[in-house]
Design an enzyme around this catalytic site. Structure first.
Site, mmCIF file in Angstrom:
data_model
loop_
_atom_site.group_PDB
_atom_site.id
_atom_site.type_symbol
_atom_site.label_atom_id
_atom_site.label_comp_id
_atom_site.label_asym_id
_atom_site.label_seq_id
_atom_site.Cartn_x
_atom_site.Cartn_y
_atom_site.Cartn_z
ATOM 1 N N LYS A 173 0.567 -1.196 0.102
ATOM 2 C CA LYS A 173 0.108 0.263 0.186
ATOM 3 C C LYS A 173 0.873 0.861 -0.091
ATOM 4 O O LYS A 173 1.576 1.502 1.265
ATOM 5 C CB LYS A 173 -0.864 -0.083 1.337
ATOM 6 N N GLY A 226 6.127 5.821 8.806
ATOM 7 C CA GLY A 226 5.170 6.919 8.707
ATOM 8 C C GLY A 226 5.986 7.517 9.553
ATOM 9 O O GLY A 226 6.258 7.111 11.255
ATOM 10 N N THR A 228 4.467 8.168 13.622
ATOM 11 C CA THR A 228 4.673 7.631 14.708
ATOM 12 C C THR A 228 2.875 8.372 15.115
ATOM 13 O O THR A 228 2.048 6.829 15.918
ATOM 14 C CB THR A 228 4.876 9.077 16.041
ATOM 15 N N GLY A 231 1.455 5.345 13.750
ATOM 16 C CA GLY A 231 2.440 4.171 13.504
ATOM 17 C C GLY A 231 0.749 3.144 14.975
ATOM 18 O O GLY A 231 1.129 1.929 15.477
ATOM 19 N N GLU A 248 8.431 1.838 11.734
ATOM 20 C CA GLU A 248 9.463 2.281 11.889
ATOM 21 C C GLU A 248 8.808 3.704 11.696
ATOM 22 O O GLU A 248 8.629 4.333 10.505
ATOM 23 C CB GLU A 248 10.339 1.935 10.741
ATOM 24 N N CYS A 282 13.488 10.654 7.402
ATOM 25 C CA CYS A 282 12.716 9.498 9.472
ATOM 26 C C CYS A 282 13.964 10.119 10.683
ATOM 27 O O CYS A 282 13.934 10.309 11.360
ATOM 28 C CB CYS A 282 12.054 8.838 9.593
ATOM 29 N N GLU A 382 9.135 16.419 15.300
ATOM 30 C CA GLU A 382 9.557 16.529 13.709
ATOM 31 C C GLU A 382 8.747 17.521 12.948
ATOM 32 O O GLU A 382 8.005 17.164 12.834
ATOM 33 C CB GLU A 382 9.184 14.705 13.633
HETATM 34 P P1 NAD Z 1 1.199 8.644 7.185
HETATM 35 O O1 NAD Z 1 1.863 7.481 7.970
HETATM 36 O O2 NAD Z 1 0.207 9.293 7.310
HETATM 37 O O3 NAD Z 1 1.428 7.633 5.944
HETATM 38 C C1 NAD Z 1 1.992 6.581 5.839
HETATM 39 C C2 NAD Z 1 1.357 5.836 5.258
HETATM 40 O O4 NAD Z 1 0.258 5.211 5.674
HETATM 41 C C3 NAD Z 1 0.506 5.811 3.833
HETATM 42 O O5 NAD Z 1 0.879 5.160 3.301
HETATM 43 C C4 NAD Z 1 -0.773 6.246 4.623
HETATM 44 O O6 NAD Z 1 -1.556 5.572 3.256
HETATM 45 C C5 NAD Z 1 -0.567 4.932 5.551
HETATM 46 N N1 NAD Z 1 -2.170 5.329 6.205
HETATM 47 C C6 NAD Z 1 -2.524 6.357 6.590
HETATM 48 N N2 NAD Z 1 -2.989 6.100 7.654
HETATM 49 C C7 NAD Z 1 -3.635 4.549 7.905
HETATM 50 C C8 NAD Z 1 -4.059 4.315 8.699
HETATM 51 N N3 NAD Z 1 -5.078 4.986 9.474
HETATM 52 N N4 NAD Z 1 -4.090 2.819 9.255
HETATM 53 C C9 NAD Z 1 -2.681 2.142 7.123
HETATM 54 N N5 NAD Z 1 -2.084 2.724 7.191
HETATM 55 C C10 NAD Z 1 -2.240 3.688 7.249
HETATM 56 O O7 NAD Z 1 2.352 10.074 7.245
HETATM 57 P P2 NAD Z 1 2.287 11.038 6.588
HETATM 58 O O8 NAD Z 1 0.740 11.492 7.063
HETATM 59 O O9 NAD Z 1 2.430 11.013 5.091
HETATM 60 O O10 NAD Z 1 3.253 11.846 6.984
HETATM 61 C C11 NAD Z 1 2.810 13.315 8.161
HETATM 62 C C12 NAD Z 1 4.135 12.767 9.190
HETATM 63 O O11 NAD Z 1 4.603 11.663 9.356
HETATM 64 C C13 NAD Z 1 4.919 13.589 8.192
HETATM 65 O O12 NAD Z 1 4.848 15.791 7.903
HETATM 66 C C14 NAD Z 1 6.131 13.305 8.784
HETATM 67 O O13 NAD Z 1 5.988 13.767 9.886
HETATM 68 C C15 NAD Z 1 5.700 12.195 9.172
HETATM 69 N N6 NAD Z 1 6.705 10.577 8.172
HETATM 70 C C16 NAD Z 1 7.428 10.201 8.904
HETATM 71 C C17 NAD Z 1 7.726 8.608 8.343
HETATM 72 C C18 NAD Z 1 8.981 8.186 8.492
HETATM 73 O O14 NAD Z 1 9.605 7.437 7.676
HETATM 74 N N7 NAD Z 1 10.027 8.106 9.819
HETATM 75 C C19 NAD Z 1 7.768 9.090 6.443
HETATM 76 C C20 NAD Z 1 6.719 9.705 6.193
HETATM 77 C C21 NAD Z 1 5.750 10.534 7.355
#
Ligand code: NAD
Length: 480
Positions: A173, A226, A228, A231, A248, A282, A382
């Protein structure tokens, strides 16, 4: 360019015919309309992955599986120019980074885990009594890889490579903003003969498609990278089906510079630590901890280097600072910059939106704040952009205390020529990776993952194999 869902080896539209726009952040133009999945598509992907697990994938020998994963790496290298352009197109990262670093790293990861496929095995156990007792190391089953937009292909491969090498099947996904290279990976998997159903891709919003995967009883494990907060939500939502999960998550990684460091090397480390990948990393070194005695000289050099990091066209091989991934992320960066000024930090480089001469694109100047205190928002949260917060410290103990003063624990770095001090500090830092006199180096053979709220589990290295296998113990009674 593939834009449909990939389920059981076939390209298809989402059941409701819905699509999502993919935008090039450097031009603000829509470059693709990608299918958006429904529940019935997710069910079909799960059925395909379960079928392949019991069928063609499960029937292959470990060595044959490894050979196919290796070939996927070869194919990726063969199409590296094209895939790197696709990665830069939807993410805005410099082509230098995608072509020279990340696509080769993804291919290397596939080939590293391909080598493990026939080397993951159980043991015989010296138990008491007349038994033959041995263990089998078996795949977990169907793995959902939920991936963010900052390293769309590399973070996909960090999950897919060990999953396949260990005999699992996967459903990817990708992030809604950056689905193109995961779809290309599925296309390449089919080209090299990986059987239908082994790799499936369902594109769509995280809140719907991601959530469906997390709750689906037909999925055994979630591998997530993604935010925290996301997560934590995934952990809660996967509890009902007791899925295996690896997370992660975010970071606020400290880059600690002592007065006895090689100053020029540390300046380079401080700037590449935050500006590589536009700071959308990250493990970005977003908190620069500098000893008070060298603070003025050091920050002057950091600001001068930041001023030279002018954003440019991501497709230009000379560009080292690309476009912020989306308007949403650009606005988020600008909000934090505003807040830093209001809270009393001193802006010493950048601080504003940039124009590369086209009047378009989400570009931001390389930004550095001095006089940041640990209580300020930019020292704690962050930002996920090219914004560096410089904080002072007086001595080793204060450096360590400030470095650890965060709920995160992904990475940290120490700059000093004193080898004893370097190791002493490395031991006391609460982080999954500590770099000494370097920053942002990775290798497929070296584990990567978080302490504290940066998550758990390790990606890459032999430690990842633990997360994609489970152990079965078999007892045989040898008594007459
Ligand atoms: P996110 O965690 O929302 O998205 C990451 C992935 O998870 C995407 O594929 C998204 O579609 C999916 N996702 C979102 N909500 C979900 C849910 N409820 N259940 C299952 N999957 C879900 O991150 P974002 O909104 O794209 O970014 C927001 C913030 O996250 C950024 O500003 C940054 O601070 C942080 N971020 C961190 C990392 C990292 O590697 N640590 C990577 C991307 C973003």
């Amino acid at each position: 360019m593939q834009t449909q869902l990939f389920i059981h080896g076939e390209w298809r539209d989402g059941a409701a015919g819905k699509t999502m726009e993919v935008v090039n952040p450097a031009t603000e133009q829509v470059v693709a309309e990608v299918a958006s999945a429904e529940r019935s598509d997710v069910d079909a992907a799960v059925a395909a992955a379960r079928g392949a697990l019991a069928g063609p994938w499960g029937a292959l020998s470990a060595r044959e599986r490894g050979r196919l994963v290796w070939q996927l790496g070869e194919r990726l290298l063969g199409r590296a120019d094209e895939i790197a352009r696709l990665e830069t197109l939807h993410n805005g990262k410099p082509i230098f980074e995608s072509r020279q670093i990340e696509i080769p790293a993804a291919a290397e990861c596939l080939q590293y885990f391909a080598g493990w496929a026939d080397k993951v095995h159980g043991e015989t156990v010296p138990v008491k009594g007349n038994f033959l007792t041995y263990t089998l190391r078996e795949p977990i089953g169907v793995v959902a890889a939920i991936v963010p937009w900052n390293f769309p292909l590399l973070l996909t491969v960090w999950k897919v490579a060990p999953a396949l090498a260990c005999g699992n099947t996967v459903i990817i996904k990708p992030a809604s903003q950056t689905p193109l290279t995961a779809l290309a990976l599925a296309e390449m998997a089919a080209e090299v003969g990986i059987p239908a159903g082994v790799i499936n891709v369902v594109t769509g919003p995280g809140a719907t498609v991601g959530q469906m995967l997390v709750e689906h009883p037909g999925i055994d494990k979630i591998a997530f990278t993604g935010d925290t907060a996301t997560g934590k939500q995934i952990m809660r939502a996967s509890a009902d089906t007791l899925k295996r999960i690896t997370l992660e998550l975010g970071g606020k990684s400290p880059n600690i510079v002592f007065p006895d460091a090689d100053i020029d090397a540390a300046v380079r480390g401080a700037t590449t630590g935050i500006f590589y990948g536009k700071g959308e990393v990250c493990a970005a070194g977003s908190r620069l901890l500098v000893a008070t005695s060298i603070r003025a000289e050091f920050l002057e050099k950091v600001a001068a280097r930041a001023a030279k990091m002018v954003p440019g066209d991501p497709m230009d091989p000379k560009t080292r600072l690309g476009a912020i991934s989306s308007k949403h992320q650009l606005d988020r960066n600008l909000r934090y910059i505003d807040l830093a000024k209001k809270e009393g930090a001193t802006l010493i480089a950048g601080g504003g939106r940039a124009d590369i001469g086209t009047g378009k694109g989400f570009f931001l100047q390389a930004t550095v704040f001095a006089d940041v205190t640990p209580e300020m928002t930019i020292a704690r949260e962050e930002i996920f952009g090219p914004v560096l917060a410089a904080i002072e410290f007086a001595d080793v103990d204060e450096a360590i205390a400030r470095a650890n003063q965060t709920p995160y624990g992904l990475a940290a770095a120490v700059w000093t020529k004193d080898i004893k001090k370097a190791h002493h500090v490395a031991r006391r830092l609460q982080a999954g990776t500590v770099w000494i006199n370097t920053y942002n180096v990775y290798d497929t053979a070296a584990p990567f993952g978080g302490y504290k709220q940066s998550g758990f589990g390790r990606e890459m290295s032999l430690h990842a194999l633990e997360h994609y296998t489970q152990v079965k113990t078999v007892w045989v009674d040898l008594n007459q």
